[in-house]
Design a protein around this motif. Structure first.
Motif, PDB file in Angstrom:
ATOM      1  N   ASP A  56      32.618  -0.668   3.948  1.00 49.85           N
ATOM      2  CA  ASP A  56      33.857  -0.127   3.372  1.00 49.85           C
ATOM      3  C   ASP A  56      34.012  -0.490   1.896  1.00 49.85           C
ATOM      4  O   ASP A  56      33.133  -0.217   1.106  1.00 49.85           O
ATOM      5  CB  ASP A  56      35.072  -0.555   4.192  1.00 49.85           C
ATOM      6  N   ASP A  57      35.152  -1.099   1.534  1.00 47.23           N
ATOM      7  CA  ASP A  57      35.430  -1.381   0.119  1.00 47.23           C
ATOM      8  C   ASP A  57      35.064  -2.813  -0.254  1.00 47.23           C
ATOM      9  O   ASP A  57      35.606  -3.376  -1.192  1.00 47.23           O
ATOM     10  CB  ASP A  57      36.896  -1.099  -0.198  1.00 47.23           C
ATOM     11  N   ARG A  58      34.115  -3.397   0.445  1.00 48.22           N
ATOM     12  CA  ARG A  58      33.712  -4.774   0.143  1.00 48.22           C
ATOM     13  C   ARG A  58      32.616  -4.805  -0.915  1.00 48.22           C
ATOM     14  O   ARG A  58      31.822  -3.885  -1.034  1.00 48.22           O
ATOM     15  CB  ARG A  58      33.270  -5.488   1.409  1.00 48.22           C
ATOM     16  N   VAL A  59      32.601  -5.911  -1.664  1.00 45.97           N
ATOM     17  CA  VAL A  59      31.674  -6.100  -2.773  1.00 45.97           C
ATOM     18  C   VAL A  59      31.040  -7.477  -2.630  1.00 45.97           C
ATOM     19  O   VAL A  59      31.731  -8.447  -2.326  1.00 45.97           O
ATOM     20  CB  VAL A  59      32.434  -6.007  -4.124  1.00 45.97           C
ATOM     21  N   VAL A  60      29.725  -7.570  -2.825  1.00 46.68           N
ATOM     22  CA  VAL A  60      29.027  -8.851  -2.785  1.00 46.68           C
ATOM     23  C   VAL A  60      28.811  -9.301  -4.223  1.00 46.68           C
ATOM     24  O   VAL A  60      28.266  -8.558  -5.040  1.00 46.68           O
ATOM     25  CB  VAL A  60      27.675  -8.750  -2.053  1.00 46.68           C
ATOM     26  N   VAL A  61      29.265 -10.529  -4.538  1.00 42.95           N
ATOM     27  CA  VAL A  61      29.204 -11.061  -5.902  1.00 42.95           C
ATOM     28  C   VAL A  61      28.421 -12.371  -5.884  1.00 42.95           C
ATOM     29  O   VAL A  61      28.602 -13.199  -4.991  1.00 42.95           O
ATOM     30  CB  VAL A  61      30.630 -11.310  -6.443  1.00 42.95           C
ATOM     31  N   GLU A  62      27.556 -12.532  -6.888  1.00 43.73           N
ATOM     32  CA  GLU A  62      26.863 -13.808  -7.080  1.00 43.73           C
ATOM     33  C   GLU A  62      27.628 -14.574  -8.154  1.00 43.73           C
ATOM     34  O   GLU A  62      27.615 -14.178  -9.320  1.00 43.73           O
ATOM     35  CB  GLU A  62      25.422 -13.578  -7.515  1.00 43.73           C
ATOM     36  N   PRO A  63      28.334 -15.652  -7.781  1.00 41.59           N
ATOM     37  CA  PRO A  63      29.141 -16.387  -8.764  1.00 41.59           C
ATOM     38  C   PRO A  63      28.271 -16.986  -9.872  1.00 41.59           C
ATOM     39  O   PRO A  63      27.137 -17.388  -9.626  1.00 41.59           O
ATOM     40  CB  PRO A  63      29.786 -17.510  -7.945  1.00 41.59           C
ATOM     41  N   PRO A 106      30.215   1.492   0.594  1.00 40.40           N
ATOM     42  CA  PRO A 106      30.379   2.925   0.319  1.00 40.40           C
ATOM     43  C   PRO A 106      31.793   3.339  -0.080  1.00 40.40           C
ATOM     44  O   PRO A 106      32.002   4.438  -0.575  1.00 40.40           O
ATOM     45  CB  PRO A 106      29.972   3.585   1.632  1.00 40.40           C
ATOM     46  N   GLY A 107      32.785   2.493   0.130  1.00 35.99           N
ATOM     47  CA  GLY A 107      34.170   2.827  -0.198  1.00 35.99           C
ATOM     48  C   GLY A 107      35.022   2.871   1.050  1.00 35.99           C
ATOM     49  O   GLY A 107      34.518   3.010   2.162  1.00 35.99           O
ATOM     50  N   LYS A 108      36.313   2.770   0.847  1.00 37.77           N
ATOM     51  CA  LYS A 108      37.258   2.747   1.961  1.00 37.77           C
ATOM     52  C   LYS A 108      37.446   4.156   2.522  1.00 37.77           C
ATOM     53  O   LYS A 108      37.499   5.128   1.779  1.00 37.77           O
ATOM     54  CB  LYS A 108      38.590   2.180   1.486  1.00 37.77           C
ATOM     55  N   LEU A 109      37.557   4.246   3.817  1.00 40.87           N
ATOM     56  CA  LEU A 109      37.768   5.522   4.497  1.00 40.87           C
ATOM     57  C   LEU A 109      39.268   5.792   4.577  1.00 40.87           C
ATOM     58  O   LEU A 109      40.027   4.989   5.123  1.00 40.87           O
ATOM     59  CB  LEU A 109      37.153   5.463   5.889  1.00 40.87           C
ATOM     60  N   SER A 110      39.706   6.921   4.025  1.00 42.55           N
ATOM     61  CA  SER A 110      41.134   7.255   4.042  1.00 42.55           C
ATOM     62  C   SER A 110      41.534   7.803   5.408  1.00 42.55           C
ATOM     63  O   SER A 110      40.687   8.041   6.270  1.00 42.55           O
ATOM     64  CB  SER A 110      41.449   8.286   2.951  1.00 42.55           C
ATOM     65  N   ALA A 119      35.882   6.156  -3.770  1.00 49.17           N
ATOM     66  CA  ALA A 119      34.841   5.453  -4.513  1.00 49.17           C
ATOM     67  C   ALA A 119      35.312   4.051  -4.907  1.00 49.17           C
ATOM     68  O   ALA A 119      36.482   3.833  -5.192  1.00 49.17           O
ATOM     69  CB  ALA A 119      34.470   6.238  -5.762  1.00 49.17           C
ATOM     70  N   VAL A 120      34.369   3.121  -4.943  1.00 47.92           N
ATOM     71  CA  VAL A 120      34.645   1.752  -5.373  1.00 47.92           C
ATOM     72  C   VAL A 120      34.552   1.724  -6.897  1.00 47.92           C
ATOM     73  O   VAL A 120      33.675   2.350  -7.482  1.00 47.92           O
ATOM     74  CB  VAL A 120      33.644   0.765  -4.733  1.00 47.92           C
ATOM     75  N   ARG A 178      36.900  -8.090  -1.018  1.00 43.93           N
ATOM     76  CA  ARG A 178      37.405  -6.714  -0.968  1.00 43.93           C
ATOM     77  C   ARG A 178      37.588  -6.257  -2.407  1.00 43.93           C
ATOM     78  O   ARG A 178      37.782  -7.082  -3.310  1.00 43.93           O
ATOM     79  CB  ARG A 178      38.745  -6.651  -0.245  1.00 43.93           C
ATOM     80  N   GLU A 179      37.522  -4.965  -2.624  1.00 46.61           N
ATOM     81  CA  GLU A 179      37.708  -4.446  -3.982  1.00 46.61           C
ATOM     82  C   GLU A 179      39.059  -4.876  -4.546  1.00 46.61           C
ATOM     83  O   GLU A 179      39.185  -5.176  -5.733  1.00 46.61           O
ATOM     84  CB  GLU A 179      37.590  -2.920  -3.991  1.00 46.61           C
ATOM     85  N   SER A 180      40.075  -4.978  -3.704  1.00 42.22           N
ATOM     86  CA  SER A 180      41.413  -5.359  -4.166  1.00 42.22           C
ATOM     87  C   SER A 180      41.491  -6.832  -4.598  1.00 42.22           C
ATOM     88  O   SER A 180      42.421  -7.215  -5.297  1.00 42.22           O
ATOM     89  CB  SER A 180      42.447  -5.095  -3.073  1.00 42.22           C
ATOM     90  N   ASP A 181      40.502  -7.667  -4.216  1.00 41.00           N
ATOM     91  CA  ASP A 181      40.463  -9.066  -4.647  1.00 41.00           C
ATOM     92  C   ASP A 181      39.917  -9.223  -6.061  1.00 41.00           C
ATOM     93  O   ASP A 181      40.036 -10.279  -6.653  1.00 41.00           O
ATOM     94  CB  ASP A 181      39.605  -9.910  -3.696  1.00 41.00           C
TER      95      ASP A 181
END
Length: 103
Positions: free
Chosen positions: A14-21, A52-56, A63-64, A93-96
């Motif tokens: 969904d709208d999740r993102v993996v980040v390397e700090p 891939p982005g959140k499903l409405s 889109a993210v 989450r993208e909102s974070d």
């Protein structure tokens, strides 16, 4: 022989993102070396995978707003810490995500 980075075996949903700090600062602006106990947890990192982005409600994916390679700033206590292929990663989450650094 240099060791190549193994491909990331983690696919966010969904709208999740993996980040390397990014690494915590070793020195202050004045040049004082910081011990491990005084280092602050980093709040920015590089995006290594995007879902891939959140499903409405209508079944359409939104889109993210970030892409792989972007440097982002996120909240201090946001997301979940995971370790994959001996790398410390954060799943958000993208909102974070608070901001994207623009060059």
């Amino acid at each position: 022989m240099a060791k190549k980075d193994a491909p990331l075996s983690l696919r966010p949903l969904d709208d999740r993102v993996v980040v390397e700090p990014t690494d915590a600062e070793e020195k202050t602006a004045g040049g004082i070396l910081l011990p491990d106990t005084a280092k602050q947890k980093p709040q920015q990192g590089k995006v290594v995978a995007v879902g891939p982005g959140k499903l409405s409600d209508k079944g359409v994916r939104t889109a993210v707003g970030v892409k792989v390679g972007d440097t982002v700033i996120y909240g201090k206590y946001s997301g979940s810490d995971v370790e994959v292929s001996s790398k410390e990663l954060k799943i958000l989450r993208e909102s974070d995500i608070l901001a994207k650094l623009v060059k």
